[in-house]
Design a protein around this motif. Sequence first.
Motif, PDB file in Angstrom:
ATOM      1  N   MET A 198      10.779   8.895   5.854  1.00 42.51           N
ATOM      2  CA  MET A 198      10.303   8.368   4.779  1.00 42.51           C
ATOM      3  C   MET A 198      10.153   6.920   4.847  1.00 42.51           C
ATOM      4  N   PRO A 199       9.267   6.341   4.566  1.00 44.68           N
ATOM      5  CA  PRO A 199       9.311   4.862   4.342  1.00 44.68           C
ATOM      6  C   PRO A 199      10.140   4.139   3.006  1.00 44.68           C
ATOM      7  N   ILE A 200      11.098   3.805   3.265  1.00 44.84           N
ATOM      8  CA  ILE A 200      12.028   3.481   2.213  1.00 44.84           C
ATOM      9  C   ILE A 200      11.790   2.304   1.295  1.00 44.84           C
ATOM     10  N   ASP A 201      10.748   1.702   1.834  1.00 44.39           N
ATOM     11  CA  ASP A 201      10.319   0.365   0.823  1.00 44.39           C
ATOM     12  C   ASP A 201       9.241   0.789   0.170  1.00 44.39           C
ATOM     13  N   ASP A 202       8.502   2.144   0.148  1.00 40.48           N
ATOM     14  CA  ASP A 202       7.400   2.347  -0.479  1.00 40.48           C
ATOM     15  C   ASP A 202       7.672   2.545  -1.993  1.00 40.48           C
ATOM     16  N   PRO A 203       6.614   2.043  -2.620  1.00 36.45           N
ATOM     17  CA  PRO A 203       6.881   2.107  -4.259  1.00 36.45           C
ATOM     18  C   PRO A 203       7.170   3.533  -4.769  1.00 36.45           C
ATOM     19  N   GLY A 204       6.356   4.505  -4.035  1.00 36.16           N
ATOM     20  CA  GLY A 204       6.582   5.929  -4.860  1.00 36.16           C
ATOM     21  C   GLY A 204       7.959   6.453  -4.306  1.00 36.16           C
ATOM     22  N   VAL A 205       8.571   6.268  -3.040  1.00 37.08           N
ATOM     23  CA  VAL A 205       9.885   6.356  -2.675  1.00 37.08           C
ATOM     24  C   VAL A 205      10.845   5.693  -3.336  1.00 37.08           C
ATOM     25  N   VAL A 206      10.570   4.552  -3.439  1.00 38.98           N
ATOM     26  CA  VAL A 206      11.769   3.826  -4.669  1.00 38.98           C
ATOM     27  C   VAL A 206      11.697   4.435  -5.902  1.00 38.98           C
ATOM     28  N   ILE A 227       0.786  -1.151   0.281  1.00 42.45           N
ATOM     29  CA  ILE A 227       0.059   0.036   0.034  1.00 42.45           C
ATOM     30  C   ILE A 227       1.000   1.291  -0.024  1.00 42.45           C
ATOM     31  N   THR A 228       0.304   2.212  -0.842  1.00 41.50           N
ATOM     32  CA  THR A 228       1.363   3.490  -1.003  1.00 41.50           C
ATOM     33  C   THR A 228       1.145   4.441   0.217  1.00 41.50           C
ATOM     34  N   THR A 229       1.962   4.860   0.664  1.00 41.84           N
ATOM     35  CA  THR A 229       1.657   6.017   1.776  1.00 41.84           C
ATOM     36  C   THR A 229       1.955   7.300   1.586  1.00 41.84           C
ATOM     37  N   SER A 230       1.256   8.206   2.103  1.00 42.51           N
ATOM     38  CA  SER A 230       1.504   9.663   1.565  1.00 42.51           C
ATOM     39  C   SER A 230       2.898  10.096   2.424  1.00 42.51           C
ATOM     40  N   GLU A 280      11.268   3.586 -14.101  1.00 37.27           N
ATOM     41  CA  GLU A 280      10.331   3.878 -12.730  1.00 37.27           C
ATOM     42  C   GLU A 280       9.102   5.065 -13.103  1.00 37.27           C
ATOM     43  N   ALA A 281       9.754   6.165 -14.007  1.00 33.06           N
ATOM     44  CA  ALA A 281       8.743   7.160 -14.175  1.00 33.06           C
ATOM     45  C   ALA A 281       7.536   6.757 -14.997  1.00 33.06           C
ATOM     46  N   ILE A 282       7.560   5.841 -15.718  1.00 31.80           N
ATOM     47  CA  ILE A 282       6.494   5.224 -16.681  1.00 31.80           C
ATOM     48  C   ILE A 282       5.601   4.407 -15.873  1.00 31.80           C
ATOM     49  N   THR A 283       6.072   3.328 -15.044  1.00 35.55           N
ATOM     50  CA  THR A 283       5.587   2.461 -14.411  1.00 35.55           C
ATOM     51  C   THR A 283       4.861   2.895 -12.960  1.00 35.55           C
ATOM     52  N   GLN A 284       5.475   3.880 -12.424  1.00 34.93           N
ATOM     53  CA  GLN A 284       5.292   4.140 -11.121  1.00 34.93           C
ATOM     54  C   GLN A 284       4.709   5.668 -11.003  1.00 34.93           C
ATOM     55  N   PHE A 285       4.302   6.074 -11.974  1.00 39.68           N
ATOM     56  CA  PHE A 285       3.815   7.447 -12.412  1.00 39.68           C
ATOM     57  C   PHE A 285       2.773   7.978 -11.375  1.00 39.68           C
ATOM     58  N   SER A 286       1.851   6.864 -10.772  1.00 43.57           N
ATOM     59  CA  SER A 286       0.634   7.378  -9.927  1.00 43.57           C
ATOM     60  C   SER A 286       1.295   7.139  -8.762  1.00 43.57           C
ATOM     61  N   ALA A 287       2.119   6.079  -8.308  1.00 43.18           N
ATOM     62  CA  ALA A 287       2.503   6.015  -6.928  1.00 43.18           C
ATOM     63  C   ALA A 287       3.493   7.088  -6.580  1.00 43.18           C
ATOM     64  N   VAL A 288       4.192   7.868  -7.566  1.00 38.51           N
ATOM     65  CA  VAL A 288       4.973   8.984  -7.357  1.00 38.51           C
ATOM     66  C   VAL A 288       3.922  10.141  -7.075  1.00 38.51           C
ATOM     67  N   SER A 289       2.920  10.222  -8.005  1.00 43.88           N
ATOM     68  CA  SER A 289       1.748  11.391  -7.533  1.00 43.88           C
ATOM     69  C   SER A 289       1.131  11.374  -6.314  1.00 43.88           C
ATOM     70  N   ASN A 290       1.050  10.211  -5.972  1.00 41.12           N
ATOM     71  CA  ASN A 290       0.607   9.930  -4.443  1.00 41.12           C
ATOM     72  C   ASN A 290       1.317   9.963  -3.463  1.00 41.12           C
ATOM     73  N   THR A 291       2.612  10.042  -3.580  1.00 37.72           N
ATOM     74  CA  THR A 291       3.398   9.961  -2.484  1.00 37.72           C
ATOM     75  C   THR A 291       4.301  11.326  -2.458  1.00 37.72           C
ATOM     76  N   VAL A 292       5.545  11.317  -2.890  1.00 36.69           N
ATOM     77  CA  VAL A 292       6.475  12.269  -2.773  1.00 36.69           C
ATOM     78  C   VAL A 292       5.930  13.696  -3.654  1.00 36.69           C
ATOM     79  N   GLY A 293       4.992  13.309  -4.812  1.00 35.58           N
ATOM     80  CA  GLY A 293       4.601  14.169  -5.720  1.00 35.58           C
ATOM     81  C   GLY A 293       5.654  14.621  -6.925  1.00 35.58           C
TER      82      GLY A 293
END
Length: 288
Positions: A43-51, A2-5, A218-231
Amino acid sequence: MITTSVALSWWEAILLGIVEGVTEYLPVSSTGHLTIVEKLLGMPIDDPGVVAFTAIIQIGAIVAAVIYFWSDIWRIATAWFRGLGSREERRNPDYTFGWGIILGSIPIAVVGLLFKDFIETGLRSLYFVAGGLLLWSVVLWLADRREPQPGRTKSERGTSPLDAILIGTMQCVSLIPGVSRSGSTIAAGLLLGYDRVVATRLSFFLGIPALVAAGTLEAITQFSAVSNTVGWTATIIGIVVSFICGYASIAWLLKFVSNHSFTSFIVYRIIIGVIIVLLVVSGLITAV
């Protein structure tokens, strides 16, 4: 997972951009340093957005390397393309070097894709960062003290595809946080008989395709994860800052290695590795 804010402030993005830009091409592990700083920032270092953020801001450092070595890249690329259609042009060392870069980039691409999930989850621990920093320091120390025989030092334009593949294969070890991509490739270059400057330059050339692929994926596959976490605002800030610091770091490192050994980097790696172990063991910070 689960992605964390974990939205980043502008100053946190700048800090992480500085860390990335300064350490990307030094043999001290940029991923390891980013993981440490991210952990200290809570920061949660194993979060998909952070990774993903950690990989994407490398794009700034990549652009810095491309601009810094543009004349070399253009020379090698044009020689390679001309050589595809001309037997005469294939005698150009840059044509062979171009193939070396391509072939040397394959191992990390294959290993990175095959073990992508494990690399982004199972290896996201400060224990791996500390282990990579400490253990690879021994390899770098041994490689740095290997003196090429007089008149036997290999040249950059004389790099064979086999050497490039061997260096590229060693680059796979850097998928373990703390080892360092530049540290692994520089060590391989030194062990193969290149001097410090050439080994460092080879590390840059082989690093560009690998970092471009990792950051783009990572930018392509984790676009939403980045949007929902670090921004993405923080991510773009990190990219810009890493570009500025990365360019300065490249220029400094090439000048430094022309007159110095890697001893100072090795000592630094050991100190940071020991500090991480002490902090985790004492319970002041958690490993993940």
